[in-house]
Write a protein that holds these residues in place. Structure first.
Motif, short mmCIF file in Angstrom:
data_model
loop_
_atom_site.label_atom_id
_atom_site.label_comp_id
_atom_site.label_asym_id
_atom_site.label_seq_id
_atom_site.Cartn_x
_atom_site.Cartn_y
_atom_site.Cartn_z
N THR A 374 -6.82 56.72 38.36
CA THR A 374 -8.37 56.76 38.41
C THR A 374 -8.17 57.88 40.03
O THR A 374 -7.52 57.72 40.78
N ILE A 375 -9.63 58.53 39.86
CA ILE A 375 -9.83 59.40 40.89
C ILE A 375 -10.26 58.43 42.11
O ILE A 375 -11.41 57.94 42.21
N LYS A 376 -9.45 58.23 43.04
CA LYS A 376 -9.73 57.27 44.25
C LYS A 376 -8.48 57.40 45.17
O LYS A 376 -7.31 57.93 44.76
N VAL A 377 -8.69 56.80 46.29
CA VAL A 377 -7.61 56.57 47.31
C VAL A 377 -6.89 55.38 46.97
O VAL A 377 -7.52 54.21 47.15
N HIS A 378 -5.92 55.32 46.51
CA HIS A 378 -4.79 54.04 46.08
C HIS A 378 -4.11 53.72 47.22
O HIS A 378 -3.66 54.47 47.95
N ASN A 379 -3.67 52.54 47.19
CA ASN A 379 -2.63 51.77 48.15
C ASN A 379 -1.29 52.00 47.30
O ASN A 379 -1.43 51.83 46.18
N VAL A 380 -0.47 51.96 48.17
CA VAL A 380 0.91 51.74 47.53
C VAL A 380 1.09 50.59 47.04
O VAL A 380 0.79 49.65 47.40
N SER A 381 1.83 50.47 45.92
CA SER A 381 1.79 49.11 45.09
C SER A 381 2.62 48.17 46.06
O SER A 381 3.71 48.56 46.62
N GLU A 382 2.65 46.89 45.81
CA GLU A 382 3.49 45.96 46.24
C GLU A 382 4.95 46.01 46.00
O GLU A 382 5.97 45.94 46.67
N LYS A 383 4.90 46.32 44.66
CA LYS A 383 6.29 46.47 44.03
C LYS A 383 7.20 47.55 44.65
O LYS A 383 8.12 47.52 45.05
N ILE A 384 6.53 48.81 45.03
CA ILE A 384 7.15 49.86 45.76
C ILE A 384 7.58 49.13 47.27
O ILE A 384 8.62 49.42 47.79
N GLU A 385 6.43 48.74 47.80
CA GLU A 385 6.80 48.27 49.36
C GLU A 385 7.95 47.33 49.23
O GLU A 385 8.81 47.37 50.10
N LYS A 386 7.93 46.35 48.17
CA LYS A 386 9.05 45.34 48.37
C LYS A 386 10.38 45.80 48.06
O LYS A 386 11.46 45.45 48.60
N ARG A 387 10.36 46.76 47.27
CA ARG A 387 11.66 47.34 47.04
C ARG A 387 12.11 48.33 48.15
O ARG A 387 13.45 48.14 48.43
N VAL A 388 11.39 49.03 48.70
CA VAL A 388 11.78 50.02 50.00
C VAL A 388 12.29 48.77 50.99
O VAL A 388 13.40 48.95 51.51
N ALA A 389 11.56 47.58 51.33
CA ALA A 389 11.78 46.84 52.38
C ALA A 389 13.10 46.19 52.05
O ALA A 389 14.09 45.87 52.83
N MET A 390 13.26 45.65 50.77
CA MET A 390 14.65 45.04 50.31
C MET A 390 15.85 45.70 50.33
O MET A 390 16.74 45.59 51.02
N LEU A 391 15.67 47.17 49.95
CA LEU A 391 16.69 48.01 49.97
C LEU A 391 16.98 48.36 51.62
O LEU A 391 18.32 48.66 52.06
#
Ligand code: ADE
Length: 418
Positions: A374-391
């Motif tokens: 959708t046309i709006k300002v989205h936040n980064v998904s929790e899934k992506i954040e958790k993956r980056v932090a875990m790696l």
């Protein structure tokens, strides 16, 4: 479209430096290897307006490994590392239009080229590309799957565009991800800002009064690191809560008008304009140094300083201009542009690893969205954040605990109490 870089002969040095930076970006490397197989950007043109650094080069090569056809332009006239730009063009076939020190006209010419290339995905650090698109290339918006924004200032601009009902495409606020701002803004800006000040001036930090304007994540990081090197840190703020926080973190907190009289070094990191203004220059001590680590060069009112000065000696040291005000001298570092990129090399690779891994995964999400975001300002998904932090944890050899089933149930229950 042809590339526009300073000198392709610099590619030898640039290649070494980008490989060196890559050693400290293990999470991005994993993502790059995934992209090589999955090719999420196959057939997609990506136009990125970012600081052209060794770390950005590694991000661009990650997107390229995923099949992207990339055009890279600078997001600041003074942050381009010319050797990196040369290596990307000569050795990796990217289109790069960025030359350190380019004037405003060239800067915007490059941005125009990046949009004339009709991108499917854009990436910004400060929202200049998206802003140009909304002003001049509106008809392209419908063809853009989405855009990523790297920095606080850019997200503020985009949110105001959205609030005005004028945002024309989906945006992901990468800056607002915890995997970005808790680390890049705090530890990255903290360290690289000091690095820039020291490289420009050779300053002995110990015992100096260092004034930090703004106590957001960047200001907090810089204040913490300056204190660590023995400075007496003064914080100025306009936000009551942040001012209290700074006071309870043990810093002196005062209005800029008072801080201006005692500071040896001033650094603005607020995102706002005229934080250091005419009235402040008038009371500064002889030899005071002023610099900025916020995104735009508007935080220090340099035009007002120019008017006050009887003489200006440019480049008395690399990245240092001397302004003579009667018997006093005031030094402006890096022309009031981001000191960490103007006089140093920006944030260390290890922290950009997190920011740019978040960027890469957000870009993958946009590419896969097939126009459905959708046309709006989205936040980064929790899934992506958790993956980056875990790696990142894995790359640092850190193992953490897991909730037991009983603990997880306890945390999600409301019945259990005293
Ligand atoms: N912003 C701050 N530091 C940076 C770096 N090293 N590369 C790209 N963007 C940055």
């Amino acid at each position: 479209m042809t590339s526009h870089v300073k000198d392709l002969k610099l590619a030898v040095l640039g290649e070494k430096r980008l490989a060196w930076a890559g050693r400290d970006m293990p999470v991005l490397e994993i993502i790059k290897n995934d992209f090589k197989k999955s090719k999420p950007f196959k057939g997609k043109r990506v136009s990125a307006c970012m600081h052209v650094t060794a770390e950005t080069a590694n991000l661009m090569l990650t997107l390229q490994a995923g099949g992207a056809d990339i055009t890279l332009v600078a997001s600041n006239p003074l942050s381009t590392q010319d050797d990196i730009a040369a290596a990307l063009v000569k050795n990796h076939g990217l289109k790069v239009l960025a030359i350190r020190g380019e004037d405003n006209k060239t800067y915007y010419n490059h941005l125009n080229q990046a949009l004339k290339n009709k991108p499917h995905i854009t990436m910004d650090d400060g929202a200049d590309l998206i802003s140009l698109l909304h002003n001049k290339y509106k008809n392209q918006a419908k063809n853009i799957l989405g855009s990523m924004e790297e920095t606080t200032t850019g997200v503020i601009r985009l949110r105001s565009l959205a609030a005005a009902g004028k945002l024309m495409l989906p945006v992901i606020a990468v800056n607002d991800a915890k995997t970005k701002n808790l680390f890049d803004n705090r530890y990255g800006t903290g360290q690289s800002t000091l690095d820039g000040i020291i490289r420009a001036t050779g300053l002995l930090v110990a015992g100096k009064n260092i004034v930090v304007a703004g106590y957001g994540w960047c200001g907090r990081g810089f204040a913490m690191r300056a204190r660590g090197m023995g400075a007496k840190v003064i914080v100025t703020e306009v936000d009551e809560i942040k001012a209290l926080e700074a006071a309870m973190d043990g810093f002196s907190v005062m209005a800029m008008k008072e801080a201006a009289k005692v500071g040896d070094v001033f650094c603005t990191i607020t995102g706002d304009i005229k934080v250091i203004d005419k009235e402040h220059f008038k009371v500064m001590k002889d030899g005071a140094m002023v610099c900025n680590s916020g995104h735009f060069d508007v935080e220090i009112n340099i035009p007002a300083l120019k008017k006050l000065a009887s003489k200006i000696n440019y480049n008395v040291n690399a990245n240092v201009d001397e302004y003579i005000l009667g018997k006093r001298r005031i030094y402006v570092l890096g022309q009031g542009r981001l000191i960490n990129l103007a006089a140093a090399e920006g944030h260390p690779s290890s922290v950009m690893d997190m920011s740019f891994s978040t960027q890469a995964l957000a870009a993958e999400q946009v590419a896969k969205s097939a126009g459905k975001l959708t046309i709006k300002v989205h936040n980064v998904s929790e899934k992506i954040e958790k993956r980056v932090a875990m790696l990142k944890l894995k790359s640092l050899g850190i193992k953490i605990d897991k909730l037991s089933a009983e603990q997880a149930a306890y945390l999600s229950s409301w019945e259990l109490g005293t």
